[in-house]
Write a protein that holds these residues in place. Structure first.
Motif, PDB file in Angstrom:
ATOM      1  N   ILE A   1       0.869  -1.188   0.000  1.00 17.58           N
ATOM      2  CA  ILE A   1       0.000   0.000   0.000  1.00 17.58           C
ATOM      3  C   ILE A   1       0.901   1.231   0.000  1.00 17.58           C
ATOM      4  N   THR A   2       0.731   2.078  -1.021  1.00 17.05           N
ATOM      5  CA  THR A   2       1.737   3.121  -1.259  1.00 17.05           C
ATOM      6  C   THR A   2       1.118   4.520  -1.404  1.00 17.05           C
ATOM      7  N   PRO A   3       1.943   5.553  -1.202  1.00 12.96           N
ATOM      8  CA  PRO A   3       1.471   6.940  -1.229  1.00 12.96           C
ATOM      9  C   PRO A   3       1.664   7.606  -2.599  1.00 12.96           C
ATOM     10  N   TRP A   4       1.390   8.897  -2.652  1.00 10.12           N
ATOM     11  CA  TRP A   4       1.350   9.631  -3.920  1.00 10.12           C
ATOM     12  C   TRP A   4       2.573  10.498  -4.165  1.00 10.12           C
ATOM     13  N   ASN A   5       3.499  10.587  -3.208  1.00 11.42           N
ATOM     14  CA  ASN A   5       4.577  11.574  -3.385  1.00 11.42           C
ATOM     15  C   ASN A   5       5.643  11.145  -4.385  1.00 11.42           C
ATOM     16  N   TYR A   6       5.895   9.838  -4.446  1.00 10.68           N
ATOM     17  CA  TYR A   6       6.751   9.268  -5.493  1.00 10.68           C
ATOM     18  C   TYR A   6       5.957   8.080  -6.027  1.00 10.68           C
TER      19      TYR A   6
ATOM     20  N   LEU B   1       7.832   5.222  -7.878  1.00 11.45           N
ATOM     21  CA  LEU B   1       9.052   4.836  -7.154  1.00 11.45           C
ATOM     22  C   LEU B   1       8.720   4.138  -5.830  1.00 11.45           C
ATOM     23  N   MET B   2       7.749   4.670  -5.079  1.00  4.42           N
ATOM     24  CA  MET B   2       7.395   4.024  -3.804  1.00  4.42           C
ATOM     25  C   MET B   2       6.805   2.641  -4.048  1.00  4.42           C
ATOM     26  N   ALA B   3       6.043   2.496  -5.159  1.00  2.00           N
ATOM     27  CA  ALA B   3       5.528   1.168  -5.516  1.00  2.00           C
ATOM     28  C   ALA B   3       6.697   0.236  -5.837  1.00  2.00           C
ATOM     29  N   THR B   4       7.680   0.763  -6.557  1.00  5.60           N
ATOM     30  CA  THR B   4       8.818  -0.061  -6.976  1.00  5.60           C
ATOM     31  C   THR B   4       9.664  -0.513  -5.792  1.00  5.60           C
ATOM     32  N   TRP B   5       9.839   0.368  -4.810  1.00  6.77           N
ATOM     33  CA  TRP B   5      10.614  -0.005  -3.619  1.00  6.77           C
ATOM     34  C   TRP B   5      10.028  -1.250  -2.944  1.00  6.77           C
ATOM     35  N   LYS B   6       8.737  -1.512  -3.195  1.00  6.65           N
ATOM     36  CA  LYS B   6       8.100  -2.688  -2.615  1.00  6.65           C
ATOM     37  C   LYS B   6       7.958  -3.814  -3.640  1.00  6.65           C
ATOM     38  N   VAL B   7       7.468  -3.456  -4.839  1.00  8.15           N
ATOM     39  CA  VAL B   7       7.210  -4.490  -5.848  1.00  8.15           C
ATOM     40  C   VAL B   7       8.508  -5.210  -6.234  1.00  8.15           C
ATOM     41  N   ALA B   8       9.583  -4.469  -6.472  1.00  7.41           N
ATOM     42  CA  ALA B   8      10.803  -5.097  -6.991  1.00  7.41           C
ATOM     43  C   ALA B   8      11.375  -6.123  -6.001  1.00  7.41           C
ATOM     44  N   PRO B   9      11.584  -5.761  -4.717  1.00  6.77           N
ATOM     45  CA  PRO B   9      12.100  -6.789  -3.807  1.00  6.77           C
ATOM     46  C   PRO B   9      11.104  -7.916  -3.552  1.00  6.77           C
ATOM     47  N   ALA B  10       9.797  -7.592  -3.513  1.00  2.00           N
ATOM     48  CA  ALA B  10       8.799  -8.639  -3.251  1.00  2.00           C
ATOM     49  C   ALA B  10       8.845  -9.682  -4.362  1.00  2.00           C
ATOM     50  N   LEU B  11       8.825  -9.226  -5.606  1.00  2.00           N
ATOM     51  CA  LEU B  11       8.849 -10.161  -6.728  1.00  2.00           C
ATOM     52  C   LEU B  11      10.194 -10.884  -6.811  1.00  2.00           C
TER      53      LEU B  11
ATOM     54  N   PRO C   1      -1.945   1.440  -4.997  1.00  2.00           N
ATOM     55  CA  PRO C   1      -1.342   2.780  -4.953  1.00  2.00           C
ATOM     56  C   PRO C   1      -2.339   3.816  -4.423  1.00  2.00           C
ATOM     57  N   SER C   2      -1.857   5.031  -4.224  1.00  2.00           N
ATOM     58  CA  SER C   2      -2.740   6.077  -3.701  1.00  2.00           C
ATOM     59  C   SER C   2      -3.726   6.550  -4.766  1.00  2.00           C
ATOM     60  N   GLU C   3      -4.946   6.748  -4.350  1.00  4.46           N
ATOM     61  CA  GLU C   3      -5.988   7.243  -5.256  1.00  4.46           C
ATOM     62  C   GLU C   3      -5.653   8.636  -5.798  1.00  4.46           C
ATOM     63  N   LEU C   4      -4.721   9.328  -5.128  1.00  4.82           N
ATOM     64  CA  LEU C   4      -4.369  10.680  -5.594  1.00  4.82           C
ATOM     65  C   LEU C   4      -3.352  10.648  -6.726  1.00  4.82           C
ATOM     66  N   ALA C   5      -2.703   9.538  -6.943  1.00  2.88           N
ATOM     67  CA  ALA C   5      -1.728   9.439  -8.044  1.00  2.88           C
ATOM     68  C   ALA C   5      -1.466   7.965  -8.349  1.00  2.88           C
TER      69      ALA C   5
ATOM     70  N   GLY D   1       3.166   5.744   4.159  1.00  5.39           N
ATOM     71  CA  GLY D   1       2.138   6.782   4.166  1.00  5.39           C
ATOM     72  C   GLY D   1       2.054   7.443   5.529  1.00  5.39           C
ATOM     73  N   SER D   2       0.855   7.926   5.840  1.00 12.01           N
ATOM     74  CA  SER D   2       0.711   8.713   7.060  1.00 12.01           C
ATOM     75  C   SER D   2       0.769   7.833   8.309  1.00 12.01           C
ATOM     76  N   THR D   3       1.142   8.436   9.402  1.00  6.30           N
ATOM     77  CA  THR D   3       1.234   7.725  10.678  1.00  6.30           C
ATOM     78  C   THR D   3      -0.138   7.195  11.089  1.00  6.30           C
ATOM     79  N   GLU D   4      -1.174   8.004  10.814  1.00  2.00           N
ATOM     80  CA  GLU D   4      -2.514   7.596  11.221  1.00  2.00           C
ATOM     81  C   GLU D   4      -2.980   6.352  10.460  1.00  2.00           C
ATOM     82  N   THR D   5      -2.781   6.344   9.148  1.00  2.00           N
ATOM     83  CA  THR D   5      -3.189   5.169   8.375  1.00  2.00           C
ATOM     84  C   THR D   5      -2.309   3.969   8.731  1.00  2.00           C
ATOM     85  N   GLY D   6      -1.050   4.214   8.997  1.00  2.00           N
ATOM     86  CA  GLY D   6      -0.149   3.142   9.416  1.00  2.00           C
ATOM     87  C   GLY D   6      -0.662   2.440  10.667  1.00  2.00           C
ATOM     88  N   ARG D   7      -1.165   3.252  11.581  1.00  2.00           N
ATOM     89  CA  ARG D   7      -1.696   2.701  12.834  1.00  2.00           C
ATOM     90  C   ARG D   7      -2.916   1.822  12.554  1.00  2.00           C
ATOM     91  N   LYS D   8      -3.789   2.283  11.641  1.00  2.00           N
ATOM     92  CA  LYS D   8      -4.978   1.482  11.297  1.00  2.00           C
ATOM     93  C   LYS D   8      -4.574   0.147  10.674  1.00  2.00           C
TER      94      LYS D   8
END
Ligand SMILES: NC(=O)C1=CN([C@@H]2O[C@H](COP(=O)(O)OP(=O)(O)OC[C@H]3O[C@@H](n4cnc5c(N)ncnc54)[C@H](O)[C@@H]3O)[C@@H](O)[C@H]2O)C=CC1
Ligand SMILES: N=C(N)NCCCC(=O)O
Ligand code: NA
Length: 503
Positions: free
Chosen positions: A158-163, A166-176, A186-190, A238-245
Motif C-alpha cells: 500500500i503506497t502513497p502519492w509523493n513518489y 518509485l514508492m511502488a517499486t521499492w516494494k514491488v521489486a524486492p517482493a517479486l 497505490p494512492s488514489e491521488l496518483a 504513508g501517514s502515521t494515522e493510516t499506518g496505525r490502522k
C-alpha cells in the motif's frame, strides 16, 4: 506538451478487469484543477479476486512458476520490466508530473530510479540462488544445520502519492525478486503510472497473478487488503494515522507489517560551513518534491553565529526558485498533490502565524499562478518547540527554523520529536558530523547533504516513523522468510530414554 492519460482498468490475474461496482475516480491535474481522466475504483469484491489470483500464482505448478522458480528466472522478468520502463521513461515521467504535480525534471529522475531499482533487485534475486542452504555452525558434531530463504507468500503493498511509481517499486521489486506474489494498492491521488506498470507487466508476460494492481480509495480497497486473512504481509508507506490502522487490522491476524510513516527531520548547520552550499542543501532538503517527502529535513537548526547571514542568503535562494506548471522548462516547485493537501498546508501556515511564528518568506499562493494547488516555498522563524509547525509533519513546502549555540543543544533539539525517520548535518568538521550521525535518533542520516537516496542502502525509521527497512539487502529480507533445517548426522541411537528389552 500534455499527453493523453490512458484509460485503464484494474489489473488482476494478468488481465484488465472492470471494477465490480463499475466505479471510477477522477484524476485532477493539480497544476490547473482540471479533470484529465479517471482511474478504476476497486472495492472489497475486487480485492478478493486480486488476492485469490495472487495466491493461485504463488502455488501454481507447485510454486515452480514463481515462488520456487530460481531467482535467475525471476530476475529475467525484473530486467524486462526495467527495460520497458526505460523505453517509455519520457512518457511515464510526463504522466507522473501531470498526475502528481512534481516537476518534470524530478519525475524524469524518479523514472530512472525506478528502472535501476528493478535492475538492482534482479541482481539480488540471482544471487539468492547461490546463498541457499547456508550452513549454520552448531556446537554439537552430531548435528548439521543450514538455512533456506523462502518468499513470505502473498503480500499487500500500500503506497502513497509523493513518489507514485518509485514508492511502488521499492516494494514491488524486492517482493517479486524474493518470489512473493503481490497486490499493489497505490494512492488514489496518483495511480496513473502504477497502472502503466500493469501494462508493462502484460507486455513482458509476467505470469498471471504474480503482480495485481488495484487502484481505489484507502477505505474501500486498502482496508480490505490489510485485513485479508490470505495476505501474508503488508508493507505500507504513508501517514502515521493510516499506518496505525493497518497495524491494528494486521494484528488481528498476527500478520507482519512494515511501516514507513511520517517524519519531521532535522537539518543541523554549523558555523564552519560554506554558506551558499549549505543553503542549497537546506532548500533541496525541504522543497524537493514540492516538500512532500517523508524524510524532508523540515526543521532547520542553525548555529546562532551564522543565522543572520544564512537566513538572508536562504531567502535570496528561495525567491529564485522557479514555481510553475511542472511541465514548464526549469520548474523547481510545482503544485501540491490535491486540494485537500493544499488546504491542510495553508491551515498549518495560518496556525503557525496565530501561535506567534514569523513567516520570513512565502506563506501564500504565488501571485503569477491563479489556478492550481500552488503554495510559495515558505520559511518560518520565531518558532518554539511546542508549536504545531515544529512538531507535526506538514508534507508541503514549509521549512521552519530555530537557532542553537552548542552541539549538545543542537542534538537535544534534533531529538525532541516523536518521529525518527531522518536527520542531516552540515559542517566541515567530519568528526563532529560522525558524532552527530550517532547521536540523532533516526534511521537515515545525511552528512553534508540532504535527501540523496540509493537503492543499495537501507531506508526506514525509528520511533513513530515506523519500523522495518526497505531497499538494499534489508529490503529484500522484508519479503523473505528464514527456515532452518537441522539434521542429526550421527549413526548412534539418540539415547535419551532407556531402551526397552527386545526379547
Ligand atoms: N510519510 C509519507 O510518506 C506520507 C505521508 N503522508 C501524510 O499523510 C497525510 C494524508 O495523506 P493521504 O494521502 O491520505 O495518506 P494515507 O497514509 O492515508 O495514504 C497512503 C496509502 O494508504 C491508503 N489508505 C488510506 N486509508 C487506508 C486504510 N484505512 N487501510 C488501508 N489503506 C489505506 C491510501 O489509499 C494510500 O494508498 C498527508 O497530508 C501527509 O501528511 C501522505 C503520504 C505519504
Ligand atoms: N528518491 C528519494 N531520494 N527519496 C524518496 C523518498 C521517499 C519517501 O518520501 O518515502
Ligand atoms: Na492526481
Amino acid at each position: 506538451m500534455a499527453i493523453p492519460i490512458p484509460h485503464r482498468q484494474l489489473f488482476i490475474d494478468g488481465e484488465w478487469k472492470e471494477p465490480a461496482k463499475g466505479k471510477r475516480i477522477p484524476i485532477i491535474n493539480p497544476a490547473n484543477e482540471t479533470v484529465i481522466g479517471d482511474i478504476p475504483a476497486a472495492t472489497v469484491e475486487d480485492v478478493e479476486l486480486a488476492v485469490e489470483a495472487a495466491r493461485r500464482a504463488f502455488y501454481r505448478n507447485g510454486g515452480r512458476e514463481w515462488a520456487r522458480a530460481s531467482g535467475a528466472t525471476r530476475a529475467k522478468y525484473l530486467r524486462s520490466i526495467a527495460s520497458k520502463i526505460r523505453e517509455r521513461a519520457s512518457e511515464l515521467a510526463k504522466l507522473e508530473a501531470l498526475d502528481s504535480g512534481k516537476p518534470l525534471d524530478e519525475t524524469t529522475w524518479d523514472l530512472d530510479d525506478v528502472a535501476s531499482c528493478f535492475e538492482y533487485y534482479a541482481d539480488l534475486a540471482e544471487s539468492l540462488d547461490g546463498k541457499q542452504r547456508t550452513p549454520v555452525s552448531v556446537p554439537l558434531q552430531t548435528f548439521k544445520s543450514y538455512v533456506i530463504k523462502e518468499p513470505i507468500g502473498v503480500v499487500g503493498l500500500i503506497t502513497p502519492w509523493n513518489y507514485p511509481l518509485l514508492m511502488a517499486t521499492w516494494k514491488v521489486a524486492p517482493a517479486l525478486a524474493a518470489g512473493c506474489t503481490a497486490v499493489l494498492k497505490p494512492s488514489e491521488l496518483a495511480s496513473v503510472t502504477c497502472l502503466e506498470l500493469a501494462e508493462v507487466c502484460k507486455e513482458v508476460e509476467l505470469p498471471p497473478g504474480v503482480l495485481n494492481i488495484i487502484t481505489g480509495l484507502g477505505s474501500e480497497a486498502g482496508a480490505p487488503l490489510a485485513s485479508h486473512p490470505l495476505v501474508d504481509k503488508i508493507a505500507f508507506t504513508g501517514s502515521t494515522e493510516t499506518g496505525r490502522k493497518i497495524m491494528t487490522a494486521a494484528a488481528q491476524l498476527t500478520k507482519p507489517v512494515s511501516l514507513e510513516l511520517g517524519g519531521k527531520s532535522p537539518l543541523l548547520v554549523f558555523e564552519d560551513v560554506d554558506i551558499e552550499k549549505a543553503v542549497e542543501w537546506a532548500i533541496f532538503g525541504c522543497f524537493w518534491t514540492n516538500g512532500q517527502i517523508c524524510s524532508a529535513t523540515s526543521r532547520l537548526l542553525l548555529q546562532e553565529s551564522i543565522a543572520g547571514e544564512f537566513l538572508d542568503r536562504l531567502v535570496a535562494w528561495v525567491k529564485n526558485i522557479k514555481v510553475s506548471d511542472p511541465l514548464e522548462e526549469g520548474c523547481r516547485l510545482g503544485p501540491v498533490v490535491s486540494e485537500g493537501q493544499y488546504e491542510k498546508i495553508k491551515k498549518f501556515i495560518s496556525t503557525a502565524r496565530s501561535e506567534g511564528a514569523t513567516i520570513l518568506f512565502g506563506g501564500s499562493r504565488p501571485k503569477h499562478l491563479e489556478k492550481g494547488y500552488f503554495i510559495e516555498p515558505t520559511v518560518i522563524r520565531d518558532v518554539n518547540t511546542s508549536m504545531q509547525i515544529w512538531r507535526e509533519e506538514v508534507f508541503g513546502p514549509v521549512l521552519c527554523v530555530k537557532t542553537f549555540r552548542t552541539e549538545e543543544e543542537a542534538i537535544e533539539l534534533a531529538n525532541d520529536s516523536q518521529y525518527g525517520l531522518a536527520g542531516a548535518v552540515i559542517s566541515k568538521d567530519l568528526e563532529r558530523c560522525n558524532r552527530i550521525a550517532e547521536a540523532i535518533q533516526a534511521g537515515i542520516i545525511w552528512i553534508n547533504c540532504s535527501q540523496p537516496t540509493f537503492c543499495q542502502a537501507p531506508w526506514g525509521g525509528t520511533k513513530r516513523s515506523g519500523f522495518g527497512r526497505e531497499l538494499g539487502q534489508w529490503g529484500f529480507d522484508n519479503y523473505l522468510s528464514v527456515k532452518q533445517v537441522t539434521q542429526y548426522v550421527s549413526e548412534d541411537q539418540w539415547g535419551w530414554y532407556s531402551s526397552p528389552s527386545k526379547l
